[in-house]
Design a protein around this motif. Structure first.
Motif, PDB file in Angstrom:
ATOM      1  N   ARG A  45       0.838  -1.197   0.000  1.00 22.26           N
ATOM      2  CA  ARG A  45       0.000   0.000   0.000  1.00 22.26           C
ATOM      3  C   ARG A  45       0.874   1.247   0.000  1.00 22.26           C
ATOM      4  NH1 ARG A  45      -0.810   4.118   2.266  1.00 22.26           N
ATOM      5  NH2 ARG A  45       0.451   3.479   4.020  1.00 22.26           N
ATOM      6  N   TYR A  46       1.962   1.205   0.784  1.00 21.10           N
ATOM      7  CA  TYR A  46       2.872   2.346   0.850  1.00 21.10           C
ATOM      8  C   TYR A  46       3.454   2.653  -0.526  1.00 21.10           C
ATOM      9  CZ  TYR A  46       7.089   5.027   1.653  1.00 21.10           C
ATOM     10  OH  TYR A  46       8.071   5.988   1.572  1.00 21.10           O
ATOM     11  N   SER A  47       4.001   1.652  -1.197  1.00 25.91           N
ATOM     12  CA  SER A  47       4.636   1.918  -2.491  1.00 25.91           C
ATOM     13  C   SER A  47       3.614   2.400  -3.521  1.00 25.91           C
ATOM     14  CB  SER A  47       5.414   0.708  -3.001  1.00 25.91           C
ATOM     15  OG  SER A  47       4.656  -0.446  -2.950  1.00 25.91           O
ATOM     16  N   MET A  52       1.176   6.847  -6.701  1.00 24.11           N
ATOM     17  CA  MET A  52      -0.030   7.575  -7.076  1.00 24.11           C
ATOM     18  C   MET A  52       0.028   9.038  -6.659  1.00 24.11           C
ATOM     19  SD  MET A  52      -2.724   4.520  -6.294  1.00 24.11           S
ATOM     20  CE  MET A  52      -4.178   5.499  -6.450  1.00 24.11           C
ATOM     21  N   ALA A  53       0.587   9.306  -5.493  1.00 22.05           N
ATOM     22  CA  ALA A  53       0.662  10.688  -5.019  1.00 22.05           C
ATOM     23  C   ALA A  53       1.637  11.510  -5.855  1.00 22.05           C
ATOM     24  CB  ALA A  53       1.070  10.712  -3.550  1.00 22.05           C
ATOM     25  N   LEU A  54       2.804  10.959  -6.142  1.00 25.30           N
ATOM     26  CA  LEU A  54       3.806  11.720  -6.890  1.00 25.30           C
ATOM     27  C   LEU A  54       3.435  11.858  -8.362  1.00 25.30           C
ATOM     28  CD1 LEU A  54       7.138  10.394  -5.362  1.00 25.30           C
ATOM     29  CD2 LEU A  54       5.919  12.511  -4.841  1.00 25.30           C
ATOM     30  N   ALA A  55       2.909  10.813  -8.951  1.00 27.62           N
ATOM     31  CA  ALA A  55       2.600  10.858 -10.382  1.00 27.62           C
ATOM     32  C   ALA A  55       1.278  11.541 -10.687  1.00 27.62           C
ATOM     33  CB  ALA A  55       2.598   9.440 -10.951  1.00 27.62           C
ATOM     34  N   LYS A  59      -4.503  10.719  -3.411  1.00 30.99           N
ATOM     35  CA  LYS A  59      -4.281  10.054  -2.133  1.00 30.99           C
ATOM     36  C   LYS A  59      -4.939   8.677  -2.208  1.00 30.99           C
ATOM     37  CE  LYS A  59      -4.816  10.715   2.819  1.00 30.99           C
ATOM     38  NZ  LYS A  59      -3.463  10.505   3.258  1.00 30.99           N
ATOM     39  N   ALA A  60      -4.140   7.649  -1.988  1.00 31.72           N
ATOM     40  CA  ALA A  60      -4.640   6.282  -2.111  1.00 31.72           C
ATOM     41  C   ALA A  60      -5.412   5.868  -0.866  1.00 31.72           C
ATOM     42  CB  ALA A  60      -3.479   5.327  -2.334  1.00 31.72           C
ATOM     43  N   GLY A  61      -6.281   4.916  -1.060  1.00 27.60           N
ATOM     44  CA  GLY A  61      -7.034   4.357   0.055  1.00 27.60           C
ATOM     45  C   GLY A  61      -6.256   3.223   0.699  1.00 27.60           C
ATOM     46  N   GLY A  62      -6.975   2.289   1.259  1.00 30.70           N
ATOM     47  CA  GLY A  62      -6.353   1.162   1.944  1.00 30.70           C
ATOM     48  C   GLY A  62      -5.931   0.066   0.990  1.00 30.70           C
ATOM     49  N   HIS A  63      -5.686  -1.100   1.558  1.00 30.45           N
ATOM     50  CA  HIS A  63      -5.211  -2.248   0.778  1.00 30.45           C
ATOM     51  C   HIS A  63      -6.199  -2.664  -0.296  1.00 30.45           C
ATOM     52  CE1 HIS A  63      -2.491  -2.470   4.097  1.00 30.45           C
ATOM     53  NE2 HIS A  63      -3.440  -2.820   4.937  1.00 30.45           N
ATOM     54  N   ASP A  64      -7.477  -2.464  -0.054  1.00 31.64           N
ATOM     55  CA  ASP A  64      -8.504  -2.924  -0.978  1.00 31.64           C
ATOM     56  C   ASP A  64      -8.890  -1.889  -2.026  1.00 31.64           C
ATOM     57  OD1 ASP A  64      -8.602  -5.369   0.324  1.00 31.64           O
ATOM     58  OD2 ASP A  64     -10.108  -4.669   1.755  1.00 31.64           O
ATOM     59  N   ALA A  70      -4.242  -2.119  -8.569  1.00 27.54           N
ATOM     60  CA  ALA A  70      -3.785  -2.006  -9.963  1.00 27.54           C
ATOM     61  C   ALA A  70      -2.318  -1.575 -10.026  1.00 27.54           C
ATOM     62  CB  ALA A  70      -4.666  -1.026 -10.727  1.00 27.54           C
ATOM     63  N   VAL A  71      -1.933  -0.601  -9.219  1.00 30.27           N
ATOM     64  CA  VAL A  71      -0.535  -0.162  -9.206  1.00 30.27           C
ATOM     65  C   VAL A  71       0.358  -1.301  -8.742  1.00 30.27           C
ATOM     66  CG1 VAL A  71       1.122   1.381  -8.082  1.00 30.27           C
ATOM     67  CG2 VAL A  71      -1.026   2.299  -8.954  1.00 30.27           C
ATOM     68  N   ASN A  72      -0.069  -2.047  -7.741  1.00 28.86           N
ATOM     69  CA  ASN A  72       0.739  -3.180  -7.268  1.00 28.86           C
ATOM     70  C   ASN A  72       0.877  -4.258  -8.335  1.00 28.86           C
ATOM     71  OD1 ASN A  72       1.646  -2.374  -4.715  1.00 28.86           O
ATOM     72  ND2 ASN A  72      -0.364  -2.753  -3.851  1.00 28.86           N
ATOM     73  N   ARG A  73      -0.176  -4.489  -9.103  1.00 28.30           N
ATOM     74  CA  ARG A  73      -0.059  -5.446 -10.210  1.00 28.30           C
ATOM     75  C   ARG A  73       0.973  -4.957 -11.224  1.00 28.30           C
ATOM     76  NH1 ARG A  73      -5.625  -5.786  -9.619  1.00 28.30           N
ATOM     77  NH2 ARG A  73      -5.992  -4.398 -11.381  1.00 28.30           N
TER      78      ARG A  73
END
Length: 114
Positions: A45-47, A52-55, A59-64, A70-73
């Motif tokens: 979630r951190y990465s 998402m914040a820099l690009a 502000k991202a939500g939680g794990h779900d 999608a970013v983690n994939r």
């Protein structure tokens, strides 16, 4: 697409990333303290949140959060695709093309917002 993102992320503005990194690091630490058994999900979630914040300024939500997933994939796919000789495996290019379509859809969605 890459040029559009890199135009807003040159090394000369790296010093401005501090607040984003600190905010996400704080959230990550609190998440780990709250639920240490899923620390790997907190790392993912951190990465994703930092990307998402820099690009995109989102502000991202939680794990779900679907966008976090999608970013983690995308990040996992990048790691897998860096292995040498993988393109020789039958059907691999089809999988690569599908991943590329998913990434483009995600990035275009946020480029329209930025």
């Amino acid at each position: 697409m890459r040029k559009a993102l890199h135009a807003h992320l040159p090394p000369t503005v790296a010093h401005t990333y501090g607040p984003v990194l600190m905010s996400n690091a704080r959230t990550q630490i609190l998440d780990i303290l709250d639920d240490p058994d899923i620390h790997q999900k907190h790392e993912k979630r951190y990465s994703a949140s930092v990307v998402m914040a820099l690009a995109y300024g989102k502000k991202a939500g939680g794990h779900d959060d679907p966008d976090v997933r999608a970013v983690n994939r995308c990040l996992v796919r990048l790691g897998v695709n860096l292995r040498p000789g993988l393109w020789k495996i039958p059907g691999y290019l089809d999988e690569l093309r599908e991943g590329h379509r998913e990434e483009l859809a995600l990035f275009k969605k946020y480029l329209g917002i930025v």
